[in-house]
Design an enzyme around this catalytic site. Structure first.
Site, PDB file in Angstrom:
ATOM      1  N   GLY B 199       0.834  -1.194   0.000  1.00  0.00           N
ATOM      2  CA  GLY B 199       0.000   0.000   0.000  1.00  0.00           C
ATOM      3  C   GLY B 199       0.873   1.249   0.000  1.00  0.00           C
ATOM      4  O   GLY B 199       2.077   1.187   0.275  1.00  0.00           O
ATOM      5  N   CYS B 200       0.246   2.377  -0.328  1.00  0.00           N
ATOM      6  CA  CYS B 200       1.015   3.611  -0.426  1.00  0.00           C
ATOM      7  C   CYS B 200       1.508   4.064   0.949  1.00  0.00           C
ATOM      8  O   CYS B 200       2.693   4.371   1.116  1.00  0.00           O
ATOM      9  CB  CYS B 200       0.180   4.688  -1.103  1.00  0.00           C
ATOM     10  N   TYR B 201       0.624   4.102   1.930  1.00  0.00           N
ATOM     11  CA  TYR B 201       1.061   4.506   3.268  1.00  0.00           C
ATOM     12  C   TYR B 201       2.160   3.577   3.785  1.00  0.00           C
ATOM     13  O   TYR B 201       3.201   4.037   4.260  1.00  0.00           O
ATOM     14  CB  TYR B 201      -0.116   4.521   4.247  1.00  0.00           C
ATOM     15  N   THR B 203       4.297   1.866   2.224  1.00  0.00           N
ATOM     16  CA  THR B 203       5.564   2.118   1.534  1.00  0.00           C
ATOM     17  C   THR B 203       6.262   3.335   2.131  1.00  0.00           C
ATOM     18  O   THR B 203       7.457   3.298   2.444  1.00  0.00           O
ATOM     19  CB  THR B 203       5.305   2.352   0.029  1.00  0.00           C
ATOM     20  N   SER B 204       5.499   4.408   2.309  1.00  0.00           N
ATOM     21  CA  SER B 204       6.121   5.639   2.790  1.00  0.00           C
ATOM     22  C   SER B 204       6.597   5.524   4.235  1.00  0.00           C
ATOM     23  O   SER B 204       7.480   6.260   4.662  1.00  0.00           O
ATOM     24  CB  SER B 204       5.133   6.804   2.661  1.00  0.00           C
TER      25      SER B 204
END
Lengths: 396, 396, 396, 396
Positions: B199-201, B203-204
């Site tokens: 997911g994007c979150y 990953t960050s």
């Protein structure tokens, strides 16, 4: 030297990758595909200039069009930026001025007076209007130059002086300038040494209107252009009027009837019909960074139908990569060309009989500036004009 | 077969361009550079699938991550999209759904039930959570698959069921899934058949935290993540809450403590320290399309200084193309990674002694979704992982 | 003098309307309602200063907070702006600087050195930090003053000098200053002559935290404030960093741990607990004009539950017009206070046991600046504090 | 009953404040000003309906125009909302649908079929086109009604049926409808029972064009209207096309030549000249919430100069509060009317001799909808038409 070894010394979009191959089987049918044998031990990175064979100088690198040139060249297999000037930022690194370019290896910014132009093969000039003529006049004549300022766009020197309020400082040079509206003047650009890259508004207006005027499908009178532009066209200068709080969530016209792109538009249209064309041109500032739309209201020649305009544009641009006449009824949206070199256009019937509405959209920083500049330099240097420009639009 | 001829059959970013060369002299010093002899008669266009050697299926092409895959593959020299599904848009052309892709030649959208998976080599799956497990379970086992949904990200099936409120429908398959956080799990991904794209979150958050936890530089307790995301992360579904008029010019938290990315984040961090980590995670919706920032507040281990965190991240990612630890004091901005696969990060001292602030930014649709998916498939198929991903960020 | 005639000389929101009445029947039941007998021949317009009985001077009228004062006073029945200064715009009309105020009759802008302060009853001072102390020191002592700068907010003069890098120029005056956080210091403000209007961040942080600290519900340590602000907080100065093209479609932290609102926040919190509080404070710049959110991560005192925090805030603010503790679970959004003097807040449980998340939102230019300033002056002059401030938020 | 006691029962913008007064001395000159004797013990809050004397029903309260009516009425001294319908949200509280209205006391939303219309004096109807005719037909004839839909705007029933694709369901009622373009039809509105509130585009177009056509200053032919609107005009319905990610950072035309406001515009213009006028009308969707600009390109009658147009507009509107003809050369910007009931306009010379460019701006939700509706109801009930409408624009 074989083309293989030539290619192995070239850095292209996906890296310098031609060191051999291995066969592996992929997919349900175990087809054999080939790929580099050593890929995993092989780190590819954004192209750095030293590996490329054509050395590019970039004058005025600290503005948006300069940064956009760098962005585009990062994926160009031949053009490497080896010289960058920015007088007020001289001594700084490019990534301190434009942190989005951090991943690239770029030369340090220097003052234009310190630049060694014998070390480059071609130059993009992104300097402000007014200062450009003298600087370009002083460049070695062997250089290919694409100038993104307005300083060489007007063939008629007196017109330049009228609209820009200062004497033209390179009158002789003006005579050899080729106007860089790529799709319409490709053959001249091929042979040019100095190309005056068109303004963003003139690009968005001439691309649809020139073929129609050439074919005598529309009248010269009462061409009304309601143009809309994103704010990046105003550059990076710190102006109250361009602050976020002043621009966001609202629109406004500006430079009504007095915008400096008017004489450039009228020059282009007048050339086609060999007669002075005067247009109505009202630019509007939009709360968006990139993007430009020209909504153009025209009267058709007697007996002409909207369909004729459509067919003319369709056939004029059917072989072009970067100019797309959309399917009938489909509205061009600036969203759909953002970040790309494309111009989308279409023609619509007006409610008033005999009139038509033409809509064209571009990204003002790409087809309206740096992208078209690169397209032109590709042509001037005998490369495929799409080289480095095939990024697709960024949506959403 | 020589590598030259191999390359001549490859379509790369600047087109299929290796048909010979001519020498011309450029620049002040008349250096010889080589270019295609026939460039002018040779029209290069956006890569079309048929010229590419690896056939890609794209499931769920009508959403933003699907369109982003297509955008990225347009400049990939090997991956050609030959199969696209979108159940609700079956029968339509892709450019009627996403007009920014008009310049590309793409197969017509079909229903997933009509897809012939024997005709593709690999698949990106962009389907909604919940429907993905069954569809992937039914795919030929020879296919390489990168799944962008959340359906295979949680190793613990019961955790999936708790957070997604439904039984896991591919429990056996779950066991062979590799979690696709590229920089941290590259060796596993190389051998994977099915990759669960992060997911994007997550990953960050994991990119900065995992190396710090591994090195025991921060405490496991009281990791506080204040995350901010652009709206495109919510997808293209028509929801009142995501209308322009509801989102523009304001911000808000959402899913406070209950966001479904929480278990994925905690799984990743817990794996590192072999102990259950519970984080505070509060996502915020930002009035922007793309971009994601995680501002992470941590307590350092005794004796550790901010400088140690910085050095750890610096050395962890020094060889990475896509993860950049910025110079000390430079603030990562989402603007500077827009449209690109980069993650920028940095560490800052907190006013409270013993604490530090970590900031990481990505483009949620690229490194946070489709870009990382492509990075993973490149690795799974033995290609350089940066292939097709070296577009620079779009700024401004 | 009867109250009727008094009222007839007052200009309120809907105009100076009390010239008599007539009875007409309205509605299905023909009820009698009264309205002015002469309304149709009677043109009401935006309140002009001359009709109002308290004369207001506005120093620094050319910035956003100055314009916001004018906007709010347009609907205030007593406060008429009769003196406006703006040194760099002296001689201009206000509507040439702020065309949105065109409908109002306002005095011409003059230089502060030309101002006759004997002609006003009270002053809003919207001058920049650093220049304010000397100017206010020179004002007649009979004037009521609300200062919107930071120059008098820090009680400890040495702290001012540390954070602002210059000596305090009105040390004596500082001693009589009252800090204008209205809801928490109302009684002191009532008696004040000079009020230091709080900063926007400190307002959004102290309103929720002070009651909780007073009630010993949260710990003093590890208060982590992740704050987000619209760009208007940066003022109207022409700075590259605040251009639309630099701000739109992206976010970034700034002044990490070094923002000048930190000492003001810590002063306010320390006062409550009679002990030095050090907070973690990280502001973020949002792509929006107005709006501010503070997301505050706290540790609760032993045995305290989120519900206790909620009840404390609920009871602290139950009688307040401008501070609203939302229903449980409802997320405060900056959209919902835009253009208004409201602060919305709420408390949420954290995933980490013993922690809670507090969210408060304001419009940085209203409750965070000019609105609270008006609220304070109302109180200082014995008027209802909501006077002129009951505009509802502008949504969408 | 004296006017004093009447006023003491009225709730105006600054609260129900007329309970007596005390004299205090303020300012350098110790002038005496009067203020309420008991202000400090007296809490003023946003006007609640029960204190107001005219009871308003609001049909269709869950859309943007409905919410805007509520926002405006919060500061209206006479109109209290006592009945609100919203079929799909029946049973909910208004602040759960529009949290920005949390501070107000409002009746619960009910289904229109459950409404008791005998309990209200007047109605704002914010229902969708198509459903409105039947509902209004069923209302008690004693009610004053302002309808914000398009259902009663077209006098010619067949035209309605042509553009809306369905039979008109209240043909008899249509005959008594008054078109509510306030400044131009004030006298008719005064006597009306049912007012059809104009569309936003027609308002922005007719306000400048009608006086010019009346004075025979412009030609009827070739009136070209390039209109631009914020997205809120499209309402709160969940549509993919209006998602933030689809709208932000780009523009597009829509409904080219086919927008349903065309017949309304042409009706208004044709009425003036007693002859069928056909206009070119192209609306554009802007990435902003509120705001509308019409850029109108006209041919002047022989011998007429731009200056004549300017003077005509200036004199037509010199006594109007809400229509402002700006100083010569000043460009109207939508930013400067945001949130207010103002229309700003101006005239500019065109480059093409004999032509002029007219620009008008409004807030589409206020003067283009709910604000004008309130202006109309004020008139219908004999109140000053500016009542509740003198909020100044919100800028920045």
């Amino acid at each position: 030297m074989s083309s293989a070894s030539t290619l192995s010394s070239i850095c292209f979009e996906q890296g310098c990758w031609s060191k051999g191959e291995r066969k592996i089987r992929v997919g349900a049918d175990k087809r054999v595909v080939k790929r580099p044998s050593s890929s995993m031990s092989f780190r590819v990175s954004a192209s750095s200039a030293e590996k490329k064979d054509i050395r590019i100088g970039l004058l005025g690198a600290s503005g948006y069009t300069g940064a956009e040139i760098v962005r585009l060249l990062a994926n160009h297999p031949h053009f490497g930026v080896t010289l960058m000037t920015a007088d007020r930022k001289a001594g700084q690194s490019m990534d301190s001025v434009f942190p989005h370019l951090t991943a690239q290896k770029l030369p340090r910014l220097i003052s234009v007076k310190d630049a060694d132009f014998s070390s480059v093969d071609a130059v993009f000039c992104c300097l402000p209007h007014g200062t450009t003529q003298e600087i370009i006049k002083g460049l070695p004549t062997a250089l290919k130059i694409v100038d993104l300022s307005a300083d060489f766009r007007l063939r008629d020197v007196s017109e330049y002086e009228e609209w820009y309020g200062q004497p033209h400082k390179a009158v002789e040079l003006q005579k050899e300038v080729v106007y860089g509206l790529t799709e319409l003047l490709r053959d001249d650009i091929k042979k040019a040494r100095l190309v005056a890259n068109p303004g963003c508004y003139p690009t968005s207006v001439q691309l649809p209107l020139v073929p129609l005027l050439k074919a005598n499908l529309i009248k010269l009178e009462n061409i009304i252009i309601d143009a809309k532009s994103g704010v990046s066209g105003a550059g990076r200068g710190a102006k109250e009027a361009n602050l976020y709080s002043e621009i966001a969530e609202g629109i406004s016209s500006y430079g009504v009837t007095r915008h400096r792109h008017v004489p450039e538009i009228e020059q282009g249209l007048s050339d086609v019909v060999q007669s002075k064309v005067t247009v109505s041109f009202t630019p509007h500032l939009m709360p968006m960074i990139r993007g430009m739309q020209s909504t153009i209201y025209v009267e058709m020649a007697p007996g002409v139908r909207t369909e004729d305009l459509y067919q003319q544009l369709k056939s004029s641009y059917e072989d072009e990569e970067f100019v797309k006449v959309l399917e009938e009824g489909v509205v061009p949206r600036t969203h759909n060309v953002r970040g790309s070199n494309y111009c989308f256009m279409n023609v619509f019937p007006d409610r008033i009989p005999g009139r038509a509405i033409i809509i064209s959209v571009i990204d003002n920083l790409v087809k309206g500036a740096s992208g078209q500049a690169l397209q032109n330099l590709n042509i001037m240097l005998g490369l495929p004009e799409t080289m480095g420009l095939l990024h697709q639009p960024l949506f959403p």
